[in-house]
Design a protein around this motif. Structure first.
Motif, PDB file in Angstrom:
ATOM      1  N   LEU A   4      -8.079  -4.869   5.008  1.00  0.00           N
ATOM      2  CA  LEU A   4      -9.122  -3.954   5.733  1.00  0.00           C
ATOM      3  C   LEU A   4     -10.458  -4.783   5.649  1.00  0.00           C
ATOM      4  N   LYS A  39      -2.410   8.246   2.969  1.00  0.00           N
ATOM      5  CA  LYS A  39      -3.561   7.674   2.706  1.00  0.00           C
ATOM      6  C   LYS A  39      -3.895   6.454   3.310  1.00  0.00           C
ATOM      7  N   THR A  40      -2.794   5.453   3.291  1.00  0.00           N
ATOM      8  CA  THR A  40      -3.129   4.211   4.143  1.00  0.00           C
ATOM      9  C   THR A  40      -3.518   4.352   5.631  1.00  0.00           C
ATOM     10  N   ALA A  72     -10.030   5.150   9.796  1.00  0.00           N
ATOM     11  CA  ALA A  72     -11.708   5.071   9.549  1.00  0.00           C
ATOM     12  C   ALA A  72     -11.892   3.704  10.050  1.00  0.00           C
ATOM     13  N   LEU A  73     -11.113   2.561   9.715  1.00  0.00           N
ATOM     14  CA  LEU A  73     -11.538   1.449  10.091  1.00  0.00           C
ATOM     15  C   LEU A  73     -11.552   1.334  11.817  1.00  0.00           C
ATOM     16  N   ARG A 130     -12.871  -5.746   8.819  1.00  0.00           N
ATOM     17  CA  ARG A 130     -14.306  -5.583   8.888  1.00  0.00           C
ATOM     18  C   ARG A 130     -15.125  -6.810   8.955  1.00  0.00           C
ATOM     19  N   ASP A 144      -6.988   5.398   5.780  1.00  0.00           N
ATOM     20  CA  ASP A 144      -7.757   4.279   5.778  1.00  0.00           C
ATOM     21  C   ASP A 144      -7.864   3.380   6.964  1.00  0.00           C
ATOM     22  N   ARG A 180       0.844  -1.010   0.022  1.00  0.00           N
ATOM     23  CA  ARG A 180      -0.033   0.011   0.074  1.00  0.00           C
ATOM     24  C   ARG A 180       0.831   1.264  -0.050  1.00  0.00           C
TER      25      ARG A 180
END
Length: 307
Positions: A290, A179-180, A186-187, A294, A183, A54
């Motif tokens: 990711l 950016k990673t 957010a997770l 989830r 992300d 990533r």
């Protein structure tokens, strides 16, 4: 020989001894990429591979030491893998997961990045009466990738290390790292929200790989064993069964890469069901880090009765 969770069987070390000796004569500083060549990054196992891919994007070549379907602690490090480590621009690992990898990277200096140095770690788990049977090489729990918040910090540090090794693409590495990290943040927020209102906070797991997840989201981890290779004592099984009954645990969690036999026996004893909670020590069958995290969130919400 080291036993328990952090034991690794290394083979081919004699064949690779010459490679290590040659590396020891080098400068020990970070190698910058040659003009026209992509930097080569070697990741020790899946979560670090995902992170390197990533952050590195199209500017690097990433390889991984641990093949899909292989439990990382069972890695047999051969001469070719040692050669890959010696040729790498940067190697990414977590000290304490694979001692043979730790040994091979000990002479690489700035060309090795230990992700555990980027975050605050948790103490290594212990069961009463079992400390002598599990000699830990490190005093901390190395499963830090199961906390997305901590892994976001590692992403930023990895971006800096890649930028140092390949200055021509420094800003691209830093941008992808940011950016990673976004992300992963957010997770982390999704998991915090999803695990706030639960009827139970106790996770009974095959082995104690989920300490960081439990710590981050205010859950309680109860591992049947300290590590995936050991057999629990009858006393330990009885102890976990008593706790599971007292706390009305409805689900015993198994893992993708570890035999579910002991967990299934315990589940029968306490009249619970089983469900897979993936510690992401290997690449998931579908999706990536990711998406599997989830899926873990959904599994936990169902098992713990989360609103």
């Amino acid at each position: 020989m080291m036993s328990g969770h952090f034991r690794v069987r290394a083979v081919g070390l004699l064949a690779g001894a010459g490679l290590l000796a040659t590396a020891a004569c080098g400068s020990g500083t970070a190698e910058t990429a040659s003009a026209g060549d992509k930097p080569r990054v070697v990741a020790a196992f899946y979560p670090l591979q995902w992170l390197a891919e990533r952050v590195g994007g199209a500017d690097i070549d990433v390889s991984v030491l641990t093949a899909p379907g292989v439990e990382p602690h069972d890695l047999e490090l051969g001469a070719q893998q040692i050669a890959d480590l010696e040729d790498a621009t940067l190697s990414v690992y977590i000290k304490g997961i694979q001692p043979a990898v730790d040994d091979a990277l000990g002479q690489q200096g700035d060309r090795a990045f230990d992700a555990a140095t980027a975050v605050k770690t948790l103490p290594a788990p212990e069961h009463a009466g079992e400390e002598e049977a599990h000699e830990h090489e490190v005093s901390y729990d190395p499963h830090l990738w199961l906390d997305p918040f901590r892994l976001a910090t590692v992403a930023g540090k990895l971006g800096e290390r890649m930028a140092q090794a390949d200055p021509a693409h420094a800003q691209a590495y830093k941008d992808r790292a940011a950016k990673t990290a976004a992300d992963l943040t957010a997770l982390d927020q999704e998991m915090a929200k999803g695990l706030t209102n639960c009827t139970s906070k106790t996770m009974v797991t095959s082995h104690e790989a989920f300490g960081y997840l439990a710590d981050r989201y205010k859950l309680k981890q109860v591992g049947i064993t300290l590590d995936p290779e050991s057999e629990p004592s009858p006393a330990r099984i009885a102890e976990v069964a008593k706790l599971a009954n007292a706390e009305k645990v409805t689900t015993i969690f198994t893992e993708a890469l570890v035999s579910p036999k002991v967990a299934e026996v315990l589940a029968q004893e306490v009249h619970a069901k089983t469900a897979v909670l993936d510690p992401l020590e290997g690449k998931p069958g579908n999706g990536d880090y990711l998406s599997q995290m989830r899926q873990n969130l959904k599994t936990l919400q169902t098992a713990l009765g989360c609103a």
